[in-house]
Enzyme design. Sequence first.
Site, PDB file in Angstrom:
ATOM      1  N   CYS A  62       0.852  -1.185   0.000  1.00  0.00           N
ATOM      2  CA  CYS A  62       0.000   0.000   0.000  1.00  0.00           C
ATOM      3  C   CYS A  62       0.891   1.238   0.000  1.00  0.00           C
ATOM      4  O   CYS A  62       1.805   1.363   0.815  1.00  0.00           O
ATOM      5  CB  CYS A  62      -0.907  -0.001   1.229  1.00  0.00           C
ATOM      6  SG  CYS A  62      -1.885   1.507   1.436  1.00  0.00           S
TER       7      CYS A  62
ATOM      8  N   CYS B  80       0.373   3.206   3.622  1.00  0.00           N
ATOM      9  CA  CYS B  80       0.884   2.739   4.912  1.00  0.00           C
ATOM     10  C   CYS B  80       1.956   1.670   4.800  1.00  0.00           C
ATOM     11  O   CYS B  80       2.526   1.264   5.815  1.00  0.00           O
ATOM     12  CB  CYS B  80      -0.270   2.221   5.772  1.00  0.00           C
ATOM     13  SG  CYS B  80      -1.069   0.731   5.110  1.00  0.00           S
TER      14      CYS B  80
ATOM     15  N   CYS C 133      -7.353  -0.951   1.394  1.00  0.00           N
ATOM     16  CA  CYS C 133      -6.339  -1.521   2.270  1.00  0.00           C
ATOM     17  C   CYS C 133      -6.958  -1.768   3.639  1.00  0.00           C
ATOM     18  O   CYS C 133      -7.549  -0.866   4.232  1.00  0.00           O
ATOM     19  CB  CYS C 133      -5.158  -0.554   2.379  1.00  0.00           C
ATOM     20  SG  CYS C 133      -3.925  -1.031   3.604  1.00  0.00           S
TER      21      CYS C 133
ATOM     22  N   CYS D 173      -5.187   0.694   6.490  1.00  0.00           N
ATOM     23  CA  CYS D 173      -5.392   2.140   6.586  1.00  0.00           C
ATOM     24  C   CYS D 173      -6.668   2.618   5.900  1.00  0.00           C
ATOM     25  O   CYS D 173      -7.002   3.802   5.992  1.00  0.00           O
ATOM     26  CB  CYS D 173      -4.196   2.888   6.002  1.00  0.00           C
ATOM     27  SG  CYS D 173      -4.023   2.762   4.203  1.00  0.00           S
TER      28      CYS D 173
ATOM     29  N   CYS E 117      -8.906  -4.594  -9.992  1.00  0.00           N
ATOM     30  CA  CYS E 117      -8.481  -3.481 -10.841  1.00  0.00           C
ATOM     31  C   CYS E 117      -7.978  -2.365  -9.928  1.00  0.00           C
ATOM     32  O   CYS E 117      -8.770  -1.693  -9.265  1.00  0.00           O
ATOM     33  CB  CYS E 117      -9.659  -3.021 -11.691  1.00  0.00           C
ATOM     34  SG  CYS E 117      -9.255  -1.746 -12.889  1.00  0.00           S
TER      35      CYS E 117
END
Length: 208
Positions: free
Chosen positions: A120, A123, A166, A169, A191
């Site tokens: 991510c 984070c 995510c 976060c 996607c």
Amino acid sequence: MGLLRPLRLYPPISSSPASAIPLGVFSPNPPPISRSTVGSLSAFPSSSFGHRSFILGRRELSLGTVVKMAAQPPGPVQKSEDEWRAVLSPEQFRILRMKGTEYPGTGEYDKFFEEGVYNCAGCGTPLYRSTTKFNSGCGWPAFYEGLPGAINLNPDPDGRRTEITCAACGGHLGHVFKGEGFPTPTNERHCVNSISLKFLPASSSPSQ
């Protein structure tokens, strides 16, 4: 003598006996409804569809339909909007925190197939392995599955698509599509916006 108008069946304007008029009695000049009376009208209970309305005489003043969505539990990484703005670029903030979308075919990882892990960008949590990435031709990086527990799936408010975020976060990644017929083990296509990801090459990963 003017025509008598029937008294409307509103609740009595006042509890005083002098102003109360029995039902069925005609009055040529019915008293107006005061502001205090309007303000005292109470709301009817919400229906199963979340619709709330107020009733004034026989006229319904609709306040709209309230869409109730299940709240997602907060992840371990929580920051204020100002804190996110301080650590993200304007474009990262637009996509990760404001749920934007990058233009197709412009992302860094659209046609990128090196070996490693995609984290991510907000984070740093690992989200996808490069072994699950495939070329879908859609213009965005495509994966057929995320790392266990790393991705949350949330229906969009319009009910047409399923958003992926995510789990740590809450950063917006993109959307997941199912049943498109790609020759993958899960028949899913995650996607994902390239800008929501940060690639970590396998050569830089700690040795096992």
